[in-house]
Design a protein around this motif. Sequence first.
Motif, PDB file in Angstrom:
ATOM      1  N   TYR A 121     164.694 -39.919  88.009  1.00  0.00           N
ATOM      2  CA  TYR A 121     165.845 -39.708  88.902  1.00  0.00           C
ATOM      3  C   TYR A 121     166.586 -41.035  88.933  1.00  0.00           C
ATOM      4  O   TYR A 121     166.175 -41.950  89.649  1.00  0.00           O
TER       5      TYR A 121
ATOM      6  N   ALA B 174     159.922 -40.574  88.029  1.00  0.00           N
ATOM      7  CA  ALA B 174     159.223 -39.693  88.957  1.00  0.00           C
ATOM      8  C   ALA B 174     158.039 -38.976  88.321  1.00  0.00           C
ATOM      9  O   ALA B 174     157.077 -38.626  89.001  1.00  0.00           O
TER      10      ALA B 174
ATOM     11  N   SER C 190     151.849 -35.501  98.751  1.00  0.00           N
ATOM     12  CA  SER C 190     153.295 -35.340  98.868  1.00  0.00           C
ATOM     13  C   SER C 190     154.031 -36.419  98.072  1.00  0.00           C
ATOM     14  O   SER C 190     153.645 -37.586  98.086  1.00  0.00           O
ATOM     15  N   GLY C 191     155.059 -35.994  97.356  1.00  0.00           N
ATOM     16  CA  GLY C 191     155.878 -36.952  96.613  1.00  0.00           C
ATOM     17  C   GLY C 191     155.307 -37.302  95.253  1.00  0.00           C
ATOM     18  O   GLY C 191     155.823 -38.195  94.578  1.00  0.00           O
ATOM     19  N   CYS C 192     154.262 -36.591  94.802  1.00  0.00           N
ATOM     20  CA  CYS C 192     153.638 -36.966  93.542  1.00  0.00           C
ATOM     21  C   CYS C 192     154.357 -36.334  92.355  1.00  0.00           C
ATOM     22  O   CYS C 192     154.047 -36.628  91.212  1.00  0.00           O
ATOM     23  N   GLY C 193     155.302 -35.443  92.592  1.00  0.00           N
ATOM     24  CA  GLY C 193     156.072 -34.906  91.479  1.00  0.00           C
ATOM     25  C   GLY C 193     155.771 -33.460  91.127  1.00  0.00           C
ATOM     26  O   GLY C 193     156.180 -32.980  90.069  1.00  0.00           O
ATOM     27  N   LYS C 194     155.108 -32.729  92.005  1.00  0.00           N
ATOM     28  CA  LYS C 194     154.782 -31.335  91.710  1.00  0.00           C
ATOM     29  C   LYS C 194     156.049 -30.489  91.591  1.00  0.00           C
ATOM     30  O   LYS C 194     156.238 -29.763  90.608  1.00  0.00           O
ATOM     31  N   SER C 195     156.926 -30.610  92.619  1.00  0.00           N
ATOM     32  CA  SER C 195     158.167 -29.822  92.581  1.00  0.00           C
ATOM     33  C   SER C 195     159.019 -30.239  91.399  1.00  0.00           C
ATOM     34  O   SER C 195     159.652 -29.402  90.744  1.00  0.00           O
ATOM     35  N   THR C 196     159.035 -31.544  91.132  1.00  0.00           N
ATOM     36  CA  THR C 196     159.821 -32.044  90.011  1.00  0.00           C
ATOM     37  C   THR C 196     159.376 -31.394  88.707  1.00  0.00           C
ATOM     38  O   THR C 196     160.202 -30.911  87.921  1.00  0.00           O
TER      39      THR C 196
ATOM     40  N   ARG D  32     160.357 -27.728  88.544  1.00  0.00           N
ATOM     41  CA  ARG D  32     161.776 -27.505  88.246  1.00  0.00           C
ATOM     42  C   ARG D  32     162.106 -27.780  86.783  1.00  0.00           C
ATOM     43  O   ARG D  32     163.110 -27.293  86.276  1.00  0.00           O
TER      44      ARG D  32
ATOM     45  N   ILE E 185     170.620 -31.382  89.051  1.00  0.00           N
ATOM     46  CA  ILE E 185     170.531 -32.608  89.860  1.00  0.00           C
ATOM     47  C   ILE E 185     171.201 -33.748  89.104  1.00  0.00           C
ATOM     48  O   ILE E 185     170.826 -34.064  87.974  1.00  0.00           O
TER      49      ILE E 185
ATOM     50  N   GLN F 264     160.573 -24.036  97.885  1.00  0.00           N
ATOM     51  CA  GLN F 264     159.750 -24.528  98.985  1.00  0.00           C
ATOM     52  C   GLN F 264     160.299 -24.047 100.333  1.00  0.00           C
ATOM     53  O   GLN F 264     159.563 -23.651 101.210  1.00  0.00           O
TER      54      GLN F 264
ATOM     55  N   GLU G 288     155.140 -23.926  96.941  1.00  0.00           N
ATOM     56  CA  GLU G 288     154.585 -23.731  98.291  1.00  0.00           C
ATOM     57  C   GLU G 288     155.114 -22.459  98.929  1.00  0.00           C
ATOM     58  O   GLU G 288     155.744 -22.506  99.989  1.00  0.00           O
TER      59      GLU G 288
ATOM     60  N   HIS H 203     149.638 -27.046  99.003  1.00  0.00           N
ATOM     61  CA  HIS H 203     148.949 -28.146  99.679  1.00  0.00           C
ATOM     62  C   HIS H 203     147.615 -27.684 100.234  1.00  0.00           C
ATOM     63  O   HIS H 203     146.892 -28.464 100.845  1.00  0.00           O
TER      64      HIS H 203
END
Lengths: 265, 443
Positions: free
Chosen positions: A27, A32, A52-58, A61, A70, A105, A187, A218
């Motif tokens: 990003y 990321a 949280s913030g480890c890049g799962k959603s990234t 996507r 993005i 999410q 999630e 989670h």
Amino acid sequence: MNTMQKVENALADSEIKIGARGVQVYYGTNHALKDVDVDIADKTVTAFIGPSGCGKSTFLRCLNRMNDTIVGCRVEGQITLDGEDIYAPTVDPVQLRARVGMVFQKPNPFPKSIFENVAYGPRIHGLARGRAELDEIVEKSLRRAALWDEVKDRLTAPGTGLSGGQQQRLCIARAIATAPEVLLMDEPASALDPIATAQIEELIDELRSAFSVVIVTHSMQQAARVSQKTAFFHLGSLVEFGETGQIFTNPQDPRTESYITGRIG
Amino acid sequence: MTPVQSPRRSLLTVDARTRRRNAAETRFRAYGIIAVSLAMLALAVLLYSVFSNGISAFRQTFIVMDITLDSAALDPTGQRDPAAMAKVTTIGYGKQIEAALVHALEAKGISSAEISAKDVSALISKESPAQLRNIVLANPALLGSTIHFRGYANARIDGYFKGRVSMESAVRDSNISPAQLQLADKMRATGLMEVGFNWGFLTGPDASELRPEAAGLGVAILGSLYMMLIVLVLALPIGVAASIYLEEFAPQNRWTDLIEVNIANLAAVPSIVFGILGLALFINFAGLPQSAPVVGALVLTLITLPRIIIPARASLKSVPPSIRDAALAVGASKMQTVLHHVLPLAMPGILTGLIIGLAQALGETAPLLLIGMVAFVRDFPAAPPEGFFDPASALPVQVYNWTQRADPAFAERASGAIIVLLVFLLVINSVAIVLRRRFERRW
Ligand SMILES: Nc1ncnc2c1ncn2[C@@H]1O[C@H](COP(=O)(O)OP(=O)(O)OP(=O)(O)O)[C@@H](O)[C@H]1O
Ligand SMILES: [Mg+2]
């Protein structure tokens, strides 16, 4: 239970639906996601876990190229769907997303009627010939998302007027109405009560017979209950990927072990 | 070590800190109420001055009498040939009216011995002969018969009945004498004069310096209407398309930044600059006719576009990105996402911006002066589309025009024209509110 799952997994492992090799995501200057290799098998539920913030959603996507929207997001490496590179210049992401559906999410129903929410995908892809067929798709999708009984009398009511959990199930119904081959769920149960969660987990298990499901969660219990494969992410790297049973009972990496036993997170 | 116990305080007494905060809140509210009151007061004063000056423009004094049309004088050839009849000028018709007036006064038993015949005929508007001539030319069969004629009275007489002219002011006025006013009083008492609603003010064309009683807004209203029509047809699609492109499709780079800055600047450029641009571009370069609604509309479109694009972009931007994600994730194309989901949600804001832009364009004056719409136009423009190229006036320009004229009757008309303009603005803004209500959805 465990042995049964292993047998199933062995069967499902035969075909790779999505293959990711050396995926890097930036990003802007923020690196990321670092060098992720994952094979997502067909007709399997794969769970992504991690703090949280480890890049799962990234990473999720990346699989349907939602990152394209993005600004400043850059994806490197190779991701294939049925062996075809989805980042090849000739690939139209619109076509890709029709085959790789996504549940976000945060519930994001369209500000339209419940019916329209579900019918939109089939309509733009021309999946229904005539109104009766569309009605059928809508009903089937809502039933599979465990929402039909609650909304069958008010299909014309706005989807945004539902409760948070109902909205999330509506989004799931919307995603499966287009009959994707892969369903990405970020999630999906975080806003649901235990009953709806159980219904969604049942749905995921059922969906597995037709296509492959990737779920970010989670909840360790949820990952253990619904998935056959689990990937553990930490600080943008894929730490461990393997059979769910093995990850939870016999993790190879100390970081995985600390996470699932609740020491980092 | 025991924790420090804070003294237990009662909820029933307000402590000093809370009191200070409450006082600050009360002060803040008071500032707000003062500001709103001042604004309302200014509005009330404005409306009062406009309405008290202008409402009388909608009423007018008329002279009502029977006229026997003398065929010998009005159709010397006796052939009822329109071309031949047109040779008789308004002077000939004026004589008919004067004669009829003298006759009517006699019939009512009003003596006008102390006033010269010229002063008697001065009670009638100079517009009336032309009015009578138009009636006759339109229907030559009327010749020889007696018709009921209702014509404007002179503006001073009209002013007398509206309180603008008094006996004292008439003494000093070379255009009117107290004797004439007394005669007018008698005529009104006997029904030869009446005060009634003045449709001519809304439908008639402008009139010259000498006959304010006949001046109307017809050409100006039509011109403004034509211009708004063209502005709407041009600015809506261009503005919305530009906003959608810039907001949803354009790559984010230096060029789009530059365009964005320029649009913001254009919205702030004084409108007279656009007038100069319009003069150079549309009239001198493109050779379009002066004073034409089409030129005015093109200039107003240029002025309005940035004023539409900025709110349209803002309302597109305010659509939650999650809606776009949702549509894209079910495989909608960018275009489908925008048209099916983003645009409907942004529509109330876009329409509000559009209508405010139109309302501002309706009141825009300076650029129209530069492209010649201030010219004195008595002929109605033709029906569209040819009429777009005919000379016309515009409402705000007509206001400006009338305030420039010497006769105080024009001051009344200018205020009347402002009332008409305000009514139009009110209608436009009501439409905006209705549309917004219809489109508004929650998410
Ligand atoms: N749109 C974005 N722009 C910039 N940075 C982003 C964006 N989305 C995510 N990131 C960054 O990428 C990293 C990974 O974020 P991501 O959303 O993938 O985490 P996650 O594992 O899904 O976390 P969570 O469990 O809280 O949802 C974070 O450091 C985040 O700050
Ligand atoms: Mg996430």
